[in-house]
Design a protein around this motif. Structure first.
Motif, PDB file in Angstrom:
ATOM      1  N   CYS A 250       0.832  -1.212   0.000  1.00  0.00           N
ATOM      2  CA  CYS A 250       0.000   0.000   0.000  1.00  0.00           C
ATOM      3  C   CYS A 250       0.863   1.256   0.000  1.00  0.00           C
ATOM      4  N   GLU A 251       2.046   1.155   0.591  1.00  0.00           N
ATOM      5  CA  GLU A 251       2.966   2.287   0.576  1.00  0.00           C
ATOM      6  C   GLU A 251       3.384   2.585  -0.863  1.00  0.00           C
ATOM      7  N   SER A 252       3.752   1.559  -1.608  1.00  0.00           N
ATOM      8  CA  SER A 252       4.185   1.789  -2.991  1.00  0.00           C
ATOM      9  C   SER A 252       3.009   2.204  -3.876  1.00  0.00           C
ATOM     10  N   LEU A 253       1.832   1.621  -3.609  1.00  0.00           N
ATOM     11  CA  LEU A 253       0.645   1.988  -4.383  1.00  0.00           C
ATOM     12  C   LEU A 253       0.250   3.446  -4.104  1.00  0.00           C
ATOM     13  N   THR A 254       0.382   3.855  -2.843  1.00  0.00           N
ATOM     14  CA  THR A 254       0.096   5.246  -2.453  1.00  0.00           C
ATOM     15  C   THR A 254       1.012   6.207  -3.199  1.00  0.00           C
ATOM     16  N   LEU A 255       2.311   5.930  -3.132  1.00  0.00           N
ATOM     17  CA  LEU A 255       3.277   6.850  -3.738  1.00  0.00           C
ATOM     18  C   LEU A 255       3.152   6.864  -5.264  1.00  0.00           C
ATOM     19  N   ALA A 256       2.910   5.697  -5.845  1.00  0.00           N
ATOM     20  CA  ALA A 256       2.728   5.629  -7.300  1.00  0.00           C
ATOM     21  C   ALA A 256       1.508   6.452  -7.711  1.00  0.00           C
ATOM     22  N   SER A 257       0.413   6.320  -6.945  1.00  0.00           N
ATOM     23  CA  SER A 257      -0.812   7.058  -7.259  1.00  0.00           C
ATOM     24  C   SER A 257      -0.592   8.561  -7.123  1.00  0.00           C
ATOM     25  N   LEU A 258       0.127   8.966  -6.074  1.00  0.00           N
ATOM     26  CA  LEU A 258       0.375  10.393  -5.868  1.00  0.00           C
ATOM     27  C   LEU A 258       1.206  10.980  -7.005  1.00  0.00           C
ATOM     28  N   LEU A 259       2.197  10.212  -7.434  1.00  0.00           N
ATOM     29  CA  LEU A 259       3.074  10.683  -8.510  1.00  0.00           C
ATOM     30  C   LEU A 259       2.282  10.880  -9.806  1.00  0.00           C
ATOM     31  N   VAL A 260       1.382   9.927 -10.069  1.00  0.00           N
ATOM     32  CA  VAL A 260       0.557  10.021 -11.286  1.00  0.00           C
ATOM     33  C   VAL A 260      -0.475  11.137 -11.131  1.00  0.00           C
ATOM     34  N   ASP A 261      -1.065  11.220  -9.944  1.00  0.00           N
ATOM     35  CA  ASP A 261      -2.085  12.243  -9.689  1.00  0.00           C
ATOM     36  C   ASP A 261      -1.514  13.654  -9.856  1.00  0.00           C
ATOM     37  N   GLY A 262      -0.270  13.813  -9.434  1.00  0.00           N
ATOM     38  CA  GLY A 262       0.385  15.116  -9.548  1.00  0.00           C
ATOM     39  C   GLY A 262       0.809  15.446 -10.970  1.00  0.00           C
ATOM     40  N   GLY A 263       0.647  14.501 -11.869  1.00  0.00           N
ATOM     41  CA  GLY A 263       1.007  14.743 -13.264  1.00  0.00           C
ATOM     42  C   GLY A 263       2.493  14.580 -13.546  1.00  0.00           C
ATOM     43  N   PHE A 264       3.200  13.938 -12.631  1.00  0.00           N
ATOM     44  CA  PHE A 264       4.651  13.787 -12.812  1.00  0.00           C
ATOM     45  C   PHE A 264       5.022  12.548 -13.607  1.00  0.00           C
ATOM     46  N   ALA A 265       4.067  11.666 -13.797  1.00  0.00           N
ATOM     47  CA  ALA A 265       4.373  10.434 -14.522  1.00  0.00           C
ATOM     48  C   ALA A 265       3.111   9.898 -15.176  1.00  0.00           C
ATOM     49  N   LYS A 266       3.317   9.094 -16.227  1.00  0.00           N
ATOM     50  CA  LYS A 266       2.173   8.535 -16.962  1.00  0.00           C
ATOM     51  C   LYS A 266       1.921   7.072 -16.608  1.00  0.00           C
ATOM     52  N   LYS A 267       3.011   6.354 -16.340  1.00  0.00           N
ATOM     53  CA  LYS A 267       2.858   4.939 -15.979  1.00  0.00           C
ATOM     54  C   LYS A 267       3.844   4.621 -14.864  1.00  0.00           C
ATOM     55  N   VAL A 268       3.304   4.246 -13.720  1.00  0.00           N
ATOM     56  CA  VAL A 268       4.169   3.920 -12.588  1.00  0.00           C
ATOM     57  C   VAL A 268       3.808   2.527 -12.072  1.00  0.00           C
ATOM     58  N   VAL A 269       4.834   1.739 -11.801  1.00  0.00           N
ATOM     59  CA  VAL A 269       4.599   0.391 -11.290  1.00  0.00           C
ATOM     60  C   VAL A 269       4.836   0.366  -9.786  1.00  0.00           C
ATOM     61  N   ALA A 270       3.932  -0.280  -9.064  1.00  0.00           N
ATOM     62  CA  ALA A 270       4.099  -0.520  -7.624  1.00  0.00           C
ATOM     63  C   ALA A 270       4.196  -2.024  -7.428  1.00  0.00           C
ATOM     64  N   ALA A 271       5.249  -2.473  -6.765  1.00  0.00           N
ATOM     65  CA  ALA A 271       5.441  -3.922  -6.640  1.00  0.00           C
ATOM     66  C   ALA A 271       6.025  -4.293  -5.280  1.00  0.00           C
ATOM     67  N   THR A 272       5.714  -5.478  -4.805  1.00  0.00           N
ATOM     68  CA  THR A 272       6.366  -6.006  -3.601  1.00  0.00           C
ATOM     69  C   THR A 272       6.467  -7.519  -3.691  1.00  0.00           C
ATOM     70  N   SER A 273       7.371  -8.059  -2.883  1.00  0.00           N
ATOM     71  CA  SER A 273       7.469  -9.513  -2.831  1.00  0.00           C
ATOM     72  C   SER A 273       7.903  -9.962  -1.448  1.00  0.00           C
ATOM     73  N   SER A 274       7.639 -11.210  -1.147  1.00  0.00           N
ATOM     74  CA  SER A 274       8.203 -11.834   0.051  1.00  0.00           C
ATOM     75  C   SER A 274       8.378 -13.315  -0.255  1.00  0.00           C
ATOM     76  N   HIS A 275       9.229 -13.963   0.522  1.00  0.00           N
ATOM     77  CA  HIS A 275       9.546 -15.370   0.267  1.00  0.00           C
ATOM     78  C   HIS A 275       9.710 -16.061   1.614  1.00  0.00           C
ATOM     79  N   PHE A 276       8.994 -17.154   1.779  1.00  0.00           N
ATOM     80  CA  PHE A 276       9.024 -17.854   3.066  1.00  0.00           C
ATOM     81  C   PHE A 276      10.452 -18.192   3.501  1.00  0.00           C
ATOM     82  N   CYS A 277      11.229 -18.788   2.595  1.00  0.00           N
ATOM     83  CA  CYS A 277      12.546 -19.301   2.980  1.00  0.00           C
ATOM     84  C   CYS A 277      13.536 -18.177   3.283  1.00  0.00           C
ATOM     85  N   SER A 278      13.529 -17.115   2.453  1.00  0.00           N
ATOM     86  CA  SER A 278      14.483 -16.036   2.707  1.00  0.00           C
ATOM     87  C   SER A 278      14.099 -15.251   3.956  1.00  0.00           C
ATOM     88  N   ALA A 279      12.798 -15.099   4.218  1.00  0.00           N
ATOM     89  CA  ALA A 279      12.354 -14.384   5.420  1.00  0.00           C
ATOM     90  C   ALA A 279      12.646 -15.210   6.661  1.00  0.00           C
TER      91      ALA A 279
END
Lengths: 152, 338
Positions: free
Chosen positions: B113-142
């Motif tokens: 949600c943090e990345s989705l928030t910031l991506a949305s704000l950047l687009v809303d402000g007109g600073f970007a046209k396409k922004v990707v928000a992504a996250t991952s986690s992995h049982f074994c590495s965590a």
């Protein structure tokens, strides 16, 4: 603390405690007893077999220990010991096979970071405290024993 | 525009054009398997280490998102991503191959949600046209970073949660882009709430007050109430945390029980898959939202959802030093035009 929640930290902690699902203690104790006892019986069986072939009692228990350590390591490597630990808890952690598991498990895990700084320095991550305090306390007890012997 | 104490209203209502999700074998064996775009059968994802595997998984997820929408990496202006590992290595090494300007984020399991928030704000402000928000986690590495080696035989506490092996990503575009994708209307970034819980195996209990605080603030700021939304989706509170959240609201005389759903509670079959209190990790809400809930938004089964990702901001170091678990939750209101 939070202004929207009418509880202080202590009250919240008690509240969570009361909501949380409890560990099934009776079941855990039963399995720990069963598996822990079984591992000890296997150890005794090995020692008895050795003594049957007229190996001294001291050597028999050393052989039994070595075999149990091997079994613990082997079962860890084939991913059986972690499953056993899930059911047995302390029953599989406390016997010497558990000690073996606690050294082999990090060794497998940290091999990815190399043999020296990965495996080498992390191998005793879990068992380290047992070694440190085990050896320290045995030295202290030994010293006390020596002092008592002096005056007796 | 800021409304109330913490909330921002997005005047140009950027759209979530599309999402993509990828999960590991255990998640694929769970009840939501048919909703995920991709899955991997091997926890190493064909790599030599779990960390590389996690990077690979995130890479596949973003690549699939771009290819199914006919985008190339040059089309993407910025990317916001994060994960659970020290220095966010899964994201860093994954995005190394993309040549896209990158913001690395750490908000523990709240990162999506943090990345989705910031991506949305950047687009809303007109600073970007396409922004990707992504996250991952992995049982074994965590697991190896936060807990015990995998092969070590031990028991998990009934309040413990299983880190989800998954990635999820979304591409945010301006509201003027044609098509009937759901829009981001409000975001409520959360503040840190710490109720003194110290037990690292009880993150649901630690994070529930943060989720409660953010959701309540969102309602106060926007003048909305739970009835406005079709669903209030939390990230990974697990069975215990979800129970506490609903109870905290009922103490305020607000009933959210019929609207609330927790991704950590639904990603696994907790009894059959032995996941105790449920799933956790940044990949949990990322994959469940991108797979399961976004599908329902697209088909208009759901029209108004409040997506709330929750994160526990401790580390093994702070826990060993006896610190309690500071928690955070960020809320994003996602709505269809009706």
């Amino acid at each position: 603390m939070n202004e929207n929640i009418a509880m202080n930290d202590e009250e919240y902690s008690d509240y969570v405690e009361q909501k949380a699902k409890k560990s099934p203690i009776a079941k855990n104790i039963f399995w720990a007893f069963l598996v822990g006892g079984l591992i000890c019986m296997i150890g005794q069986l090995i020692a008895d077999i050795c003594m049957f072939f007229s190996i001294s009692k001291e050597d028999s228990s050393t052989i039994s220990t070595i075999i149990l350590i091997f079994l613990g390591a082997f079962l860890t490597a084939i991913n059986v010991y972690s499953r056993l630990g899930k059911v047995a808890g302390a029953g599989s952690t406390v016997p010497i096979t558990g000690f073996s598991n606690s050294i082999v498990a990090p060794a497998i895990e940290f091999k990815m970071e190399g043999y020296i700084l990965g495996l080498g320095s992390n191998m005793f991550k879990v068992a380290g405290p047992v070694l440190v305090y085990g050896i320290t306390s045995s030295v202290i007890i030994g010293f006390i024993y020596w002092l008592i012997k002096l005056f007796m | 525009m800021k409304v109330g104490k913490q909330t921002i209203r997005l005047e140009n209502t950027p759209k979530i054009l599309d999402t993509c999700s990828i999960v590991g074998p255990k998640e694929f064996a769970g009840p939501l398997s048919s909703y995920f775009d991709l899955h991997v059968d091997d926890v190493f994802v064909g790599e030599k280490s779990f960390e590389k595997g996690e990077s690979h998984m995130l890479n596949s997820c973003i690549n699939h998102l771009l290819s199914k929408n006919g985008f190339s990496t040059q089309d993407i202006d910025y990317i916001f991503a994060g994960d659970l590992l020290n220095q966010c290595i899964s994201s860093g090494y994954c995005i190394r191959d993309f040549n896209i300007p990158f913001f690395g984020l750490y908000g523990a399991c709240s990162t999506f949600c943090e990345s989705l928030t910031l991506a949305s704000l950047l687009v809303d402000g007109g600073f970007a046209k396409k922004v990707v928000a992504a996250t991952s986690s992995h049982f074994c590495s965590a697991e190896r970073q936060f807990r015990m080696p995998l092969e070590h035989g031990n028991q998990m506490s009934p309040t413990g949660q299983c880190t989800v092996t998954a990635s999820g990503c979304a591409v945010v575009v301006p509201g003027t882009v044609k098509g009937n994708s759901p829009k981001v209307t409000y975001v409520t970034p959360g503040k840190i709430v710490d109720m003194g819980i110290k037990d690292m195996t009880n993150m649901g209990g630690a994070m529930a007050p943060a989720a409660f605080d953010t959701i309540l603030t969102h309602f106060k700021d926007t003048g909305r109430n739970p009835n406005y939304y079709d669903k209030i989706i939390t990230g990974d509170l697990g069975l215990l945390g979800a129970d506490i959240l609903v109870d905290l609201f009922s103490k305020q005389g607000i009933d959210i029980s019929s609207k609330h759903e927790d991704c950590g509670c639904i990603i696994y079959d907790n009894e059959a898959q032995d996941t105790h209190s449920g799933g956790s990790g940044c990949g949990c809400i990322a994959s469940v939202f991108s797979g399961y809930f976004f599908e329902q938004l697209k088909t208009k089964k759901l029209n108004k959802v409040l997506l709330v990702a929750t994160g526990a901001l401790m580390s093994p170091v702070s826990s060993m030093q006896g610190e309690s678990i500071p928690s955070i939750a960020h809320a994003v209101a996602i709505e269809n035009e009706v």
